[in-house]
Design a protein around this motif. Structure first.
Motif, PDB file in Angstrom:
ATOM      1  N   GLU A  16      -5.145   4.585   7.444  1.00  0.00           N
ATOM      2  CA  GLU A  16      -5.660   3.348   8.201  1.00  0.00           C
ATOM      3  C   GLU A  16      -5.139   3.116   9.672  1.00  0.00           C
ATOM      4  O   GLU A  16      -5.776   2.640  10.591  1.00  0.00           O
ATOM      5  CB  GLU A  16      -5.254   2.197   7.402  1.00  0.00           C
ATOM      6  CG  GLU A  16      -5.960   1.721   6.060  1.00  0.00           C
ATOM      7  CD  GLU A  16      -5.447   0.438   5.191  1.00  0.00           C
ATOM      8  OE1 GLU A  16      -6.167   0.419   4.246  1.00  0.00           O
ATOM      9  OE2 GLU A  16      -4.568  -0.252   5.646  1.00  0.00           O
TER      10      GLU A  16
ATOM     11  N   THR B 115      -2.382   5.461   1.904  1.00  0.00           N
ATOM     12  CA  THR B 115      -3.380   4.626   2.391  1.00  0.00           C
ATOM     13  C   THR B 115      -3.105   4.267   3.652  1.00  0.00           C
ATOM     14  O   THR B 115      -3.884   4.140   4.664  1.00  0.00           O
ATOM     15  CB  THR B 115      -3.362   3.384   1.407  1.00  0.00           C
ATOM     16  OG1 THR B 115      -3.459   3.699   0.105  1.00  0.00           O
ATOM     17  CG2 THR B 115      -4.285   2.294   1.842  1.00  0.00           C
ATOM     18  N   TRP B 116      -1.846   3.802   4.156  1.00  0.00           N
ATOM     19  CA  TRP B 116      -1.374   3.372   5.412  1.00  0.00           C
ATOM     20  C   TRP B 116      -1.576   4.782   6.649  1.00  0.00           C
ATOM     21  O   TRP B 116      -2.257   4.324   7.578  1.00  0.00           O
ATOM     22  CB  TRP B 116       0.424   3.261   5.496  1.00  0.00           C
ATOM     23  CG  TRP B 116       0.569   1.673   4.893  1.00  0.00           C
ATOM     24  CD1 TRP B 116       1.518   1.509   3.932  1.00  0.00           C
ATOM     25  CD2 TRP B 116       0.056   0.505   5.396  1.00  0.00           C
ATOM     26  NE1 TRP B 116       1.646   0.458   3.774  1.00  0.00           N
ATOM     27  CE2 TRP B 116       0.930  -0.394   4.589  1.00  0.00           C
ATOM     28  CE3 TRP B 116      -0.628  -0.099   6.313  1.00  0.00           C
ATOM     29  CZ2 TRP B 116       0.946  -1.763   4.804  1.00  0.00           C
ATOM     30  CZ3 TRP B 116      -0.710  -1.239   6.458  1.00  0.00           C
ATOM     31  CH2 TRP B 116       0.038  -2.361   5.682  1.00  0.00           C
TER      32      TRP B 116
ATOM     33  N   CYS C  53      -0.858  -4.980   9.226  1.00  0.00           N
ATOM     34  CA  CYS C  53      -1.332  -6.141   8.395  1.00  0.00           C
ATOM     35  C   CYS C  53      -1.758  -7.179   8.881  1.00  0.00           C
ATOM     36  O   CYS C  53      -2.814  -7.899   8.359  1.00  0.00           O
ATOM     37  CB  CYS C  53      -0.496  -6.415   7.382  1.00  0.00           C
ATOM     38  SG  CYS C  53       0.811  -7.564   7.733  1.00  0.00           S
TER      39      CYS C  53
ATOM     40  N   LYS D  91       1.109  -1.170  -0.022  1.00  0.00           N
ATOM     41  CA  LYS D  91       0.145  -0.104   0.029  1.00  0.00           C
ATOM     42  C   LYS D  91       0.815   1.252   0.037  1.00  0.00           C
ATOM     43  O   LYS D  91       1.944   1.131   0.557  1.00  0.00           O
ATOM     44  CB  LYS D  91      -0.674   0.075   1.131  1.00  0.00           C
ATOM     45  CG  LYS D  91      -1.781  -0.939   1.472  1.00  0.00           C
ATOM     46  CD  LYS D  91      -2.549  -0.880   2.746  1.00  0.00           C
ATOM     47  CE  LYS D  91      -3.361  -2.404   2.851  1.00  0.00           C
ATOM     48  NZ  LYS D  91      -4.129  -2.263   4.156  1.00  0.00           N
TER      49      LYS D  91
END
Length: 134
Positions: free
Chosen positions: A15, A11-12, A51, A7
């Motif tokens: 999140e 995006t990280w 993850c 990613k």
């Protein structure tokens, strides 16, 4: 390096909470003695905080006196990636999640009295814990 879970940083960042993003994606370090998993003693598995990959078993966790959760081995050799880190004016071994490349902490060879002699010195913010079902 390419990872199975890949990613971009935006995006990280969306999140992960800011403090986890700093440790996991920017190779930050939490203050010693501040992590909530430092005193975790229940049977279970420690996962990547980004993850969810399995990384360490509570069977290999030990009290190192360093101020960070410490393990003498990963759940399997393919769970983590080891990389030379020349930051802070020294040579260390950085530990990354092999599934997503997130920074977990560092590996040292100073764990005398453990089966491997190694100390995976991990950031609590880089890990999630799942207790084993009784």
């Amino acid at each position: 390096m390419s990872y199975p879970i890949n990613k971009d940083n935006d995006t990280w960042k969306a999140e992960l909470p800011a403090e986890k993003f700093h440790v996991l994606r920017q190779a930050g370090t939490e203050r010693p003695w501040s992590g909530e998993l430092l005193e975790e003693k229940r049977p279970g598995v420690f996962h990547c905080g980004a993850c969810g990959a399995d990384l360490f078993s509570s069977d290999t966790k030990f009290e190192s006196g360093s101020g960070w959760p410490s393990f003498w081995d990963a759940v399997n050799p393919d769970a983590v990636e080891l990389k030379e880190d020349r930051g802070l004016g020294m040579v260390r071994t950085e530990v990354l999640c092999a599934q997503c490349g997130s920074h977990l902490g560092h590996l040292f060879d100073d764990a005398y009295g453990t089966p491997t002699g190694q100390r995976y010195c991990m950031n609590s913010l880089a890990l999630e814990f799942s207790p084993q079902d009784s």
